[in-house]
Design an enzyme around this catalytic site. Sequence first.
Site, short mmCIF file in Angstrom:
data_model
loop_
_atom_site.label_atom_id
_atom_site.label_comp_id
_atom_site.label_asym_id
_atom_site.label_seq_id
_atom_site.Cartn_x
_atom_site.Cartn_y
_atom_site.Cartn_z
N PHE A 31 -25.71 -33.84 21.77
CA PHE A 31 -27.06 -34.37 21.62
C PHE A 31 -28.06 -33.44 22.28
CE2 PHE A 31 -26.29 -35.73 25.91
CZ PHE A 31 -27.55 -35.84 26.50
N ILE A 149 -22.66 -27.80 27.71
CA ILE A 149 -22.32 -28.57 26.51
C ILE A 149 -22.94 -29.96 26.68
CG2 ILE A 149 -20.50 -29.58 25.10
CD1 ILE A 149 -18.65 -27.35 26.11
N LYS A 150 -23.94 -30.25 25.88
CA LYS A 150 -24.60 -31.56 25.97
C LYS A 150 -23.78 -32.55 25.14
CE LYS A 150 -28.61 -32.29 26.98
NZ LYS A 150 -29.29 -32.98 28.12
N SER A 151 -22.67 -32.99 25.70
CA SER A 151 -21.77 -33.85 24.95
C SER A 151 -22.18 -35.31 25.07
CB SER A 151 -20.33 -33.68 25.43
OG SER A 151 -20.07 -34.49 26.55
#
Length: 291
Positions: A31, A149-151
């Site tokens: 995101f 990492i925008k997980s």
Amino acid sequence: MKIYLDGKLVPSDEAKISVFDHGLLYGDGIFEGIRAYNSRIFRFKEHLDRLWASAKAINLEIPISKKEMEKATIKTLLANNLKDAYIRMIVTRGVGDLGLDPRKCTGAPSIIIITDNISLYPAELYEKGMEVVTASTRRIRPDSLSPNIKSLNYLNNIMAKIEAIRAGVMETIMLNSEGYVVECTGDNIFLVKNGAVYTPPASSGALEGITRNAAIELAKNKLKIPVKEQLLTIYDVYTADECFLTGTAAEIIPVVCVDLRKISDGTPGKITVKLIKEFKSLTRLSGVPIK
């Protein structure tokens, strides 16, 4: 409210995904949180670049181009008649089975764009400053999961946020496994000491935030203040002259008390106040036009 969902604008109560989507089942997705100010999307290219980098890092192929994503975002903002907004852009792995194997997600990844208003912190805290505490929950090591990492899996941050709630504050400082200050649950952290600005390096486990980078540029180029990225301890926080947080949702907000210890005299510092003013000017005058 209209939500962009897989190529269509749908009413918010009709925006639904499958219970077999691996974004829901396993947090397998990415995101971005983005801001629009004065009919302009702030640092949109940087946000799209980071979304695509996150996708590459988890071996997820976004089914549309960056240009198409830009058009979809603008279309969603216009549909909701928003000139100042928070934008949440989500890409999930898609529908699969109950196993972990991403190859079982045979359909295309889902793309969701939500545009709405957001006020992460009360307005008065930007004037008088906020209180935070240090979390016992440690930040995930960057050699286990890169913070860049925008997980969709934010459980590490949520556990620390629960500590803030229990302490009666709105944010916590998170340390890494070595005990160094990394970031907060949703914000980057900065200190001011003897006229210089300090912030933890990304290598310590901190997200290289886009608002963080904007604050660094403003400090260096506008205010002519030296900025140093270096490892910081909680002692450095306690004894700082100023402290502030940055983030897309938070923007720039002063911190005046940490673990019941006042930062300096317990009021927002001069450099912090100047950076807030410069950041507001920057956001109103730059970005991709909504049209």
